[in-house]
Design a protein around this motif. Structure first.
Motif, PDB file in Angstrom:
ATOM      1  N   ASP A   1       0.828  -1.215   0.000  1.00  0.00           N
ATOM      2  CA  ASP A   1       0.000   0.000   0.000  1.00  0.00           C
ATOM      3  C   ASP A   1       0.859   1.261   0.000  1.00  0.00           C
ATOM      4  O   ASP A   1       0.413   2.332   0.417  1.00  0.00           O
ATOM      5  N   ALA A   2       2.088   1.151  -0.473  1.00  0.00           N
ATOM      6  CA  ALA A   2       3.042   2.255  -0.372  1.00  0.00           C
ATOM      7  C   ALA A   2       2.564   3.511  -1.088  1.00  0.00           C
ATOM      8  O   ALA A   2       2.632   4.617  -0.540  1.00  0.00           O
ATOM      9  N   THR A   3       2.081   3.353  -2.309  1.00  0.00           N
ATOM     10  CA  THR A   3       1.681   4.525  -3.093  1.00  0.00           C
ATOM     11  C   THR A   3       0.541   5.269  -2.423  1.00  0.00           C
ATOM     12  O   THR A   3       0.545   6.508  -2.337  1.00  0.00           O
ATOM     13  N   ALA A   4      -0.443   4.545  -1.923  1.00  0.00           N
ATOM     14  CA  ALA A   4      -1.584   5.185  -1.258  1.00  0.00           C
ATOM     15  C   ALA A   4      -1.148   5.901   0.015  1.00  0.00           C
ATOM     16  O   ALA A   4      -1.608   7.021   0.301  1.00  0.00           O
ATOM     17  N   ARG A   5      -0.271   5.265   0.795  1.00  0.00           N
ATOM     18  CA  ARG A   5       0.169   5.894   2.039  1.00  0.00           C
ATOM     19  C   ARG A   5       0.996   7.150   1.763  1.00  0.00           C
ATOM     20  O   ARG A   5       0.862   8.165   2.459  1.00  0.00           O
ATOM     21  N   LEU A   6       1.855   7.090   0.743  1.00  0.00           N
ATOM     22  CA  LEU A   6       2.658   8.257   0.396  1.00  0.00           C
ATOM     23  C   LEU A   6       1.773   9.410  -0.045  1.00  0.00           C
ATOM     24  O   LEU A   6       1.933  10.551   0.416  1.00  0.00           O
TER      25      LEU A   6
ATOM     26  N   VAL B   1      -0.836  14.753   0.892  1.00  0.00           N
ATOM     27  CA  VAL B   1      -2.072  15.530   0.931  1.00  0.00           C
ATOM     28  C   VAL B   1      -2.309  16.072   2.329  1.00  0.00           C
ATOM     29  O   VAL B   1      -2.695  17.237   2.517  1.00  0.00           O
ATOM     30  N   ALA B   2      -2.080  15.252   3.347  1.00  0.00           N
ATOM     31  CA  ALA B   2      -2.280  15.685   4.727  1.00  0.00           C
ATOM     32  C   ALA B   2      -1.351  16.840   5.087  1.00  0.00           C
ATOM     33  O   ALA B   2      -1.701  17.702   5.914  1.00  0.00           O
TER      34      ALA B   2
ATOM     35  N   GLY C   1      -0.481  19.093   3.001  1.00  0.00           N
ATOM     36  CA  GLY C   1      -0.780  20.202   2.108  1.00  0.00           C
ATOM     37  C   GLY C   1       0.170  20.325   0.942  1.00  0.00           C
ATOM     38  O   GLY C   1       0.351  21.408   0.379  1.00  0.00           O
ATOM     39  N   LEU C   2       0.782  19.201   0.560  1.00  0.00           N
ATOM     40  CA  LEU C   2       1.767  19.202  -0.521  1.00  0.00           C
ATOM     41  C   LEU C   2       1.186  18.566  -1.770  1.00  0.00           C
ATOM     42  O   LEU C   2       0.396  17.629  -1.692  1.00  0.00           O
ATOM     43  N   ASP C   3       1.610  19.061  -2.921  1.00  0.00           N
ATOM     44  CA  ASP C   3       1.192  18.492  -4.192  1.00  0.00           C
ATOM     45  C   ASP C   3       1.952  17.184  -4.417  1.00  0.00           C
ATOM     46  O   ASP C   3       3.187  17.176  -4.382  1.00  0.00           O
ATOM     47  N   PRO C   4       1.257  16.068  -4.650  1.00  0.00           N
ATOM     48  CA  PRO C   4       1.964  14.803  -4.911  1.00  0.00           C
ATOM     49  C   PRO C   4       2.715  14.833  -6.237  1.00  0.00           C
ATOM     50  O   PRO C   4       2.346  14.177  -7.202  1.00  0.00           O
ATOM     51  N   ALA C   5       3.774  15.632  -6.287  1.00  0.00           N
ATOM     52  CA  ALA C   5       4.577  15.762  -7.504  1.00  0.00           C
ATOM     53  C   ALA C   5       5.448  14.531  -7.698  1.00  0.00           C
ATOM     54  O   ALA C   5       5.767  13.834  -6.737  1.00  0.00           O
TER      55      ALA C   5
ATOM     56  N   PRO D   1       9.816   7.749   7.040  1.00  0.00           N
ATOM     57  CA  PRO D   1       8.619   6.938   6.842  1.00  0.00           C
ATOM     58  C   PRO D   1       7.358   7.782   7.001  1.00  0.00           C
ATOM     59  O   PRO D   1       7.384   8.858   7.616  1.00  0.00           O
ATOM     60  N   THR D   2       6.278   7.313   6.443  1.00  0.00           N
ATOM     61  CA  THR D   2       5.007   7.993   6.649  1.00  0.00           C
ATOM     62  C   THR D   2       4.604   7.872   8.114  1.00  0.00           C
ATOM     63  O   THR D   2       5.057   6.977   8.842  1.00  0.00           O
ATOM     64  N   ALA D   3       3.774   8.796   8.562  1.00  0.00           N
ATOM     65  CA  ALA D   3       3.368   8.792   9.971  1.00  0.00           C
ATOM     66  C   ALA D   3       2.624   7.517  10.346  1.00  0.00           C
ATOM     67  O   ALA D   3       2.611   7.122  11.524  1.00  0.00           O
ATOM     68  N   ASP D   4       2.015   6.866   9.356  1.00  0.00           N
ATOM     69  CA  ASP D   4       1.269   5.638   9.637  1.00  0.00           C
ATOM     70  C   ASP D   4       2.057   4.383   9.250  1.00  0.00           C
ATOM     71  O   ASP D   4       1.467   3.315   9.053  1.00  0.00           O
TER      72      ASP D   4
END
Length: 292
Positions: free
Chosen positions: A221-226, A231-232, A234-238, A269-272
């Motif tokens: 689920d890496a892409t979804a978590r990133l 988004v959380a 406030g950044l554009d997923p560039a 790592p992501t917060a989750d």
């Protein structure tokens, strides 16, 4: 060669740090970085514990917000860490998040002036100098450390920076710069240029290490978590902001940052992140060999 590390995020409870730090040491991770985010975990206390639990991994704190800390206290704590654990502690200072500084009544009217005065005084104290200064924010009267860092090598002080003026100041008055995970490849290149402008203005020619955080996720689920993390925040997923995928994909992202001017890349790592220990193993055992 690019140095690779990973972040122990303070969203994890402090009692998780021991296992993560020991694992980082065991699997050969080069650097483990900690944060002093309000109002989560203390940077110096966490770093001291991580260093005591380990034998070889370098431990960074990125960063200590200067409005919260008298410069003499920071110098005392930094010197103590460097004497107890020579060559293994890396400390960065910075403005701190201004809303958080406001919450505790420590917000400075001129964060740039404060950081400039702080960096000059802190580096002088860590060189073992006796300092008297009366600035707008930093005041010291005949202050010197009884136990400055041992040896003849200067202790590097890093600065966290995002805006142009702070980046120039970092080149002028710090020994290295920390860039956040929201820094694009072009942002790293621009930062390098601004840092070099500051170095040139101050007549500095010694190396200046640039450390860049890279938001990274791996697993099914890496892409979804990133994307959710970006988004959380406030950044554009560039395309060049963060990386999701296997070790090869992450290593390529690290290499791109290195080519843009990063000396060290610290995987964030992501917060989750569901498996912090697994993330450390992934960084050290799968990504690091590809980077090295």
């Amino acid at each position: 060669m690019t140095t690779l590390g990973a972040v122990f995020r303070p969203q994890l409870p402090p009692e998780r740090l021991r296992a993560v730090a020991r694992l980082a040491d065991d699997v050969g991770l080069e650097e483990l970085w900690l944060w002093e985010d309000c109002f989560l975990e203390g940077g110096i206390s966490a770093a001291a514990a991580a260093l005591a639990w380990t034998e070889r991994v370098r431990v960074g704190v990125g960063l200590l917000p200067v409005p919260l800390r008298n410069v003499a206290v920071t110098a005392m704590e930094a010197a103590t860490l460097h004497r107890l654990f020579p060559g293994r502690a890396v400390l960065a200072v910075g403005h701190g998040v201004q809303d958080w500084m406001g919450q505790v009544g420590a917000r400075a009217e001129s964060p740039l002036t404060l950081l400039r005065e702080y960096l000059v005084a802190l580096r002088a104290l860590l060189r073992g100098e006796r300092v008297t200064t009366g600035g707008r924010y930093v005041t010291l009267n005949d202050v010197a450390l009884d136990w400055p860092p041992a040896g003849d090598t200067d202790i590097p002080v890093f600065a966290g920076a995002t805006g142009p003026r702070t980046l120039r100041l970092s080149g002028e008055a710090a020994d290295g710069t920390i860039l956040t995970a929201s820094t694009s490849l072009d942002g790293v290149r621009r930062a390098r240029g601004l840092i070099d402008e500051g170095r040139a203005a101050a007549g500095r020619s010694e190396p200046h290490r640039v450390v860049v955080y890279l938001l990274a996720a791996t697993g099914p689920d890496a892409t979804a978590r990133l994307r959710a993390e970006l988004v959380a925040e406030g950044l554009d997923p560039a395309p060049d902001l963060g990386v999701a995928g296997d070790a090869g994909a992450v290593a390529k992202a690290v290499q791109r940052l290195a080519e843009a001017g990063a000396d060290s890349v610290i995987l964030q790592p992501t917060a989750d992140e569901p498996d912090p220990e697994g993330f450390i193993r992934f960084t050290a055992q799968e990504v690091q060999p590809l980077v090295s």
